[in-house]
Structure formats: C-alpha cells, structure tokens
Write a protein that holds these residues in place. Sequence first.
Motif, PDB file in Angstrom:
ATOM      1  N   ILE A   1       0.914  -1.244  -0.075  1.00  0.00           N
ATOM      2  CA  ILE A   1       0.036  -0.075  -0.052  1.00  0.00           C
ATOM      3  C   ILE A   1       0.795   1.106   0.094  1.00  0.00           C
ATOM      4  CG2 ILE A   1      -1.756   1.122   1.250  1.00  0.00           C
ATOM      5  CD1 ILE A   1      -2.617  -1.356   2.426  1.00  0.00           C
ATOM      6  N   GLU A   2       0.549   2.212  -1.063  1.00  0.00           N
ATOM      7  CA  GLU A   2       1.352   3.408  -1.056  1.00  0.00           C
ATOM      8  C   GLU A   2       0.872   4.521  -0.184  1.00  0.00           C
ATOM      9  OE1 GLU A   2       1.512   4.456  -4.926  1.00  0.00           O
ATOM     10  OE2 GLU A   2       2.001   2.558  -5.776  1.00  0.00           O
ATOM     11  N   GLU A   3       1.540   5.545   0.030  1.00  0.00           N
ATOM     12  CA  GLU A   3       1.038   6.622   0.692  1.00  0.00           C
ATOM     13  C   GLU A   3       0.052   7.349  -0.062  1.00  0.00           C
ATOM     14  OE1 GLU A   3       3.884   9.782   3.074  1.00  0.00           O
ATOM     15  OE2 GLU A   3       3.722  10.362   0.955  1.00  0.00           O
ATOM     16  N   GLY A   4      -0.954   7.723   0.707  1.00  0.00           N
ATOM     17  CA  GLY A   4      -2.221   8.306   0.387  1.00  0.00           C
ATOM     18  C   GLY A   4      -3.038   7.681  -0.859  1.00  0.00           C
ATOM     19  N   MET A   5      -3.000   6.364  -0.624  1.00  0.00           N
ATOM     20  CA  MET A   5      -3.773   5.605  -1.501  1.00  0.00           C
ATOM     21  C   MET A   5      -4.936   4.937  -0.605  1.00  0.00           C
ATOM     22  SD  MET A   5      -2.490   1.498  -2.844  1.00  0.00           S
ATOM     23  CE  MET A   5      -1.722   1.920  -4.343  1.00  0.00           C
ATOM     24  N   VAL A   6      -6.058   4.744  -1.611  1.00  0.00           N
ATOM     25  CA  VAL A   6      -7.290   4.074  -1.054  1.00  0.00           C
ATOM     26  C   VAL A   6      -7.201   2.695  -1.602  1.00  0.00           C
ATOM     27  CG1 VAL A   6      -9.798   4.012  -1.009  1.00  0.00           C
ATOM     28  CG2 VAL A   6      -8.704   6.061  -0.939  1.00  0.00           C
TER      29      VAL A   6
ATOM     30  N   HIS B   1      -2.151   7.202  10.363  1.00  0.00           N
ATOM     31  CA  HIS B   1      -1.762   7.303   9.175  1.00  0.00           C
ATOM     32  C   HIS B   1      -2.325   6.154   8.210  1.00  0.00           C
ATOM     33  CE1 HIS B   1       1.193  10.280   9.932  1.00  0.00           C
ATOM     34  NE2 HIS B   1       1.566   9.958  11.188  1.00  0.00           N
ATOM     35  N   PHE B   2      -2.708   5.260   8.812  1.00  0.00           N
ATOM     36  CA  PHE B   2      -3.484   4.104   8.132  1.00  0.00           C
ATOM     37  C   PHE B   2      -4.758   3.676   8.612  1.00  0.00           C
ATOM     38  CE2 PHE B   2       1.147   3.617   8.323  1.00  0.00           C
ATOM     39  CZ  PHE B   2       1.507   3.594   6.882  1.00  0.00           C
ATOM     40  N   LEU B   3      -5.984   4.142   7.939  1.00  0.00           N
ATOM     41  CA  LEU B   3      -7.097   3.835   8.489  1.00  0.00           C
ATOM     42  C   LEU B   3      -7.984   2.862   7.778  1.00  0.00           C
ATOM     43  CD1 LEU B   3      -9.617   4.805  10.173  1.00  0.00           C
ATOM     44  CD2 LEU B   3     -10.120   6.277   8.455  1.00  0.00           C
ATOM     45  N   ILE B   4      -8.156   1.738   8.584  1.00  0.00           N
ATOM     46  CA  ILE B   4      -8.921   0.494   8.161  1.00  0.00           C
ATOM     47  C   ILE B   4     -10.503   0.769   8.356  1.00  0.00           C
ATOM     48  CG2 ILE B   4      -9.185  -2.056   8.421  1.00  0.00           C
ATOM     49  CD1 ILE B   4      -6.593  -1.919   9.826  1.00  0.00           C
TER      50      ILE B   4
ATOM     51  N   GLU C   1     -11.679  11.318   0.958  1.00  0.00           N
ATOM     52  CA  GLU C   1     -11.086  11.935   0.115  1.00  0.00           C
ATOM     53  C   GLU C   1     -10.178  13.025   0.853  1.00  0.00           C
ATOM     54  OE1 GLU C   1     -10.630  12.393  -3.183  1.00  0.00           O
ATOM     55  OE2 GLU C   1     -11.784  10.396  -3.392  1.00  0.00           O
ATOM     56  N   GLN C   2     -10.407  13.550   2.098  1.00  0.00           N
ATOM     57  CA  GLN C   2      -9.719  14.268   2.858  1.00  0.00           C
ATOM     58  C   GLN C   2      -8.435  13.616   3.286  1.00  0.00           C
ATOM     59  OE1 GLN C   2     -13.592  16.002   5.179  1.00  0.00           O
ATOM     60  NE2 GLN C   2     -11.782  17.439   5.737  1.00  0.00           N
ATOM     61  N   PHE C   3      -8.625  12.469   3.852  1.00  0.00           N
ATOM     62  CA  PHE C   3      -7.547  11.349   4.034  1.00  0.00           C
ATOM     63  C   PHE C   3      -6.608  11.226   2.773  1.00  0.00           C
ATOM     64  CE2 PHE C   3      -7.636   9.154   8.317  1.00  0.00           C
ATOM     65  CZ  PHE C   3      -8.703   9.656   8.801  1.00  0.00           C
ATOM     66  N   ARG C   4      -6.939  10.965   1.849  1.00  0.00           N
ATOM     67  CA  ARG C   4      -6.241  10.888   0.586  1.00  0.00           C
ATOM     68  C   ARG C   4      -5.309  12.215   0.398  1.00  0.00           C
ATOM     69  NH1 ARG C   4      -9.732   9.510  -3.491  1.00  0.00           N
ATOM     70  NH2 ARG C   4      -9.091   7.467  -3.828  1.00  0.00           N
TER      71      ARG C   4
ATOM     72  N   VAL D   1      -5.893   4.440   3.022  1.00  0.00           N
ATOM     73  CA  VAL D   1      -7.297   4.017   3.636  1.00  0.00           C
ATOM     74  C   VAL D   1      -7.297   2.589   3.014  1.00  0.00           C
ATOM     75  CG1 VAL D   1      -9.593   4.212   3.530  1.00  0.00           C
ATOM     76  CG2 VAL D   1      -8.425   6.148   3.911  1.00  0.00           C
ATOM     77  N   ILE D   2      -7.511   1.762   4.027  1.00  0.00           N
ATOM     78  CA  ILE D   2      -7.954   0.233   3.408  1.00  0.00           C
ATOM     79  C   ILE D   2      -9.267  -0.209   3.739  1.00  0.00           C
ATOM     80  CG2 ILE D   2      -7.383  -2.023   3.669  1.00  0.00           C
ATOM     81  CD1 ILE D   2      -4.621  -1.314   5.248  1.00  0.00           C
TER      82      ILE D   2
END
Length: 503
Positions: free
Chosen positions: A27-32, A160-163, A184-187, A193-194
């Motif tokens: 999983i990359e930074e800023g990825m959903v 930093h990682f939201l499941i 979208e705000q998290f991204r 986000v997982i």
Amino acid sequence: MAYALELKHITKAFGDFYANKDINLSIEEGMVYSLLGENGAGKSTLMNVLYGLLQPTEGEILIDGKAVKIHSPKDAIRQGIGMVHQHFMLIPTLTVAENIVLATDERKNPFFDKKGVIDEVRKICDKYGFVIDPSLKVSELTVGQQQKVEIVKAIYHDCHFLILDEPTAVLTPRETEELYTIIEQFRAEKKSVIFISHKLHEVMHVSDRISVLRGGELVADFEKTETNEQERASCMVGKDVSFTVAKDEAEPGDTVLTVDRLVVKGVKGNRKVNELSLTVHAGEIYGIAGVDGNGQTELIEAITCLRKAESGNITILGENTTNQDSGKVLAQGVSHIPEDRQHMGILMNRSLMDNLILYDVDKKDYHKGLFVDWKKAEEHANETVQKYDIKMTDMHANISALSGGNQQKAVVARELEKKPRLLLAVHPTRGVDIGAIEFIHSEIVKARDEGCAVLLISTELDEIMSLSDRIGVIFEGSILGEMDQKNATIEKIGMYMAGMKDE
C-alpha cells in the motif's frame, strides 16, 4: 521503493482451517486500497492481524520498509494504524471524549486533561465537518455519528493508515456520501485508507487499487481502471453473477397484512409513525423505500408488537393483532428478519446450531417423548447451512465467531425456513456479499411465489426497485406515495423521499 505499508506472506490458521493463506499486499502513501471478497473470504481476519487483534501464523508486517511487531491494538495505534470495525467498539454509557481516550494510557491518569481532550476532539470535528458533541454519551448518537466517533478516535491517535471494515453497512445514502468526503480528505493528507467491502459500486467509487480475496487467498489485484463490476463479481464468487432479480409478474391473492391509520411514538415521545396505512397481499412483495429514521423501525416494531401503537389498527390474516403478545403474532406464521441482527436476530452467546433451530425445538417432529431429538435437529441445521452457504468451521461454536454477513445469512435462513405466511424483511441483505444477495433475493421471490406476503424495508434503492412488486415511499412516518414497480423511477421515488408530493 519502500511502500508505506506491506503485508508479506501473511498466513493465519485456526487448527487445520486457513482463514488467510500466503497473502501479500503493498500500500502506497495516500492510496485508497480496497479489499473485496465474499463473507468469510478472510478480509476481516487479515485486518485483525494488521490491527493486532490476531497474531499471524506466518508472515510479517512492514511500515516504511521496516518490519514491525504488532501484538495488540495498542501496538497498532502506536504504529499509526486505526481501525473502524463493522460493529463499533464503543461503550454506550461513556461520553464521546471518554471513548476516544479509552485505548490510551491518558485515562489511567486521575489528573488527565479532560477539557483538553474535548477541545482537541472539537478541533478534529471542525476540520472534518463532523457534527458531534464530545460531552454526549455514545448511546445518544445516531449510528452514523457513532461511526464518525470511531474515525475521530483514529485521527486523535495520529492515524496514518485507516482500516474501514464494511463502513457503509449501517449508513444511509447521505451518510455514505459524507464518508466518501472524509476518505477524500484522508487521501489529500497523504494518509492511506484500507476499505473493506463487498459492495462493488462503492469499491469502484473510492478505490485506487482493488484486491480480491476468495477462500482466504488473494485471487486478483487490479488498478481501478483495469476492471469492471462484472469481472470483480466473478472473481469474488468464482462464477458469473447476475445483477438482476429473476422473477415472474406477481399474482396477488388475499390480503394478509393491513395497517390502518397507525400512530406510533418514538423513544422521545414524538410521533414516528403518523397515520400510516398500507396493505400487503399474499403472493406479492411490497417494498418500503425511504431514508432511515422516517418511522421504518417503529412500524415494524408495532407490527411485531415490540412497541405499543398509540392508535390505529394492524390486522394479520384477518385477526386484529394491535398491541397483542409478540410471541402469538410470530406463531401465526409471521417471520421477521430484523434490522439489527446482533441485538434482535441472534443469540450471540449461543452456537450457530442453537440459533438455526430456535423455532424447531418446540415442534413435535423434533422430539423423542419429552426430550429434544438433537440428532434430527442437527441434521436440519446442517441442511440449512449447506442450502444457504453459511461459512463456518464448527456448528457448535458461538455464532459470534462468524463474519457479520454469515450471521445475516443465518437469520435469513432461519426465518425463511419457517415457510411464513407473512415475511417482514428489514434490510435482508445488509452486510452480505453479491453472491449471497443474489441467493437471498431468489429465496424471497420463491417465498412470494409460494403465496407468502412480503413487506420489504430497505434503504438500498436498487434492492427496492428490483425486488418489489409494489412500492411505498415513507417520509416522516407516512406513506407519501405508492406505485407499481413497473411505473416506478429513481427520480419519482427520490422526490417522495425528499418529502415532495405529486402536484
């Protein structure tokens, strides 16, 4: 390149059963990143490993290229991992602020800065547009607000990682749109986000990348632009899936349910059902569309005699059942798939078998003299598990060990196997996957074709449109508009849902 988060060769076994087998995710930074799969495919197990609720049998977790050990949720939180569970992990009797600091060492300090916590929570709420009072008890919040509290809790702990585990299962369409905005705000903040789901259109809407689990194994991995709904559905269930409900035109018979000018009050004493009238006939599905909170819950509770009607009448099979004993109503041939499976549909501390045979233990066919014929009861339960494809490892283990979707299938199975004269189906496919939705819909249609009257309540407009024969739209406790399914449009239903009547 070091990924923000990696799961390498994760395997989780329970005895001889593999819930997860050699799974690799990057999983990359800023990825959903969406994780798609049927109920029991291993999605929640994998995320529980990541969050420290379960320990992997094999494999490792890497953050920014470095291996980390996550032995508990506290370890996960320290690593910047937050999780919003499908069934929220909140204590109803505590305030929002108290729930938020519960997972940390702050609250153990008798002098912890309660006002500071409340101020910080308010700042988070303002930033993300949440309308939540931190001093309120969780029991005073709506379901959508409770989910936001879980998200605020993750943000408060510098996530930093939201499941998000099946995050829209209990949300209204409007609350779902609000959740998309939060994602979208998290991204935009370069947080990852997982998103765990079985809803194909949602996954396509929010994802950058999509992985599919089936039978505990990773069977597909796509960029969003590389796939379509039909392909993802086939990957999930291992066969082609139909998105339409196959049914012949209804042949309505005698009236089974009549609700006449019903008035029911809510917990705060206000009118939740307001002079509502409807009829449902044998051999038809009457669908009620509407935004949650417009009296659907109170209507069903009044029909099943779980809540007192203030005025009006309810007639089932020619008998006035208004404010009668709920057990007598169910014994008349009424089945009820409730909106809240865990609090109303199942006994969480009992086995799957016990839950499936609840109605059978009183039948003469299941007795040897004065005693229950447990062998026969277990045979019936096993047949039901096979028919409804309920995924489980042990019939005698607590039903709480099953995924939410498999719990739902157990409730649907038990209620439909009663061969009811009247079926009250409230969100019957909530939390289940595409393959199970197709099967449950076909079983409801089969019940209709056998002469059952079905009252269907759902906030999923696609479900109402495809499954119903007649549709009523509820607004502020009244049926504002009614139409045959063939004359219904999304626009017309939406107009009634917003409280607008025909000119």
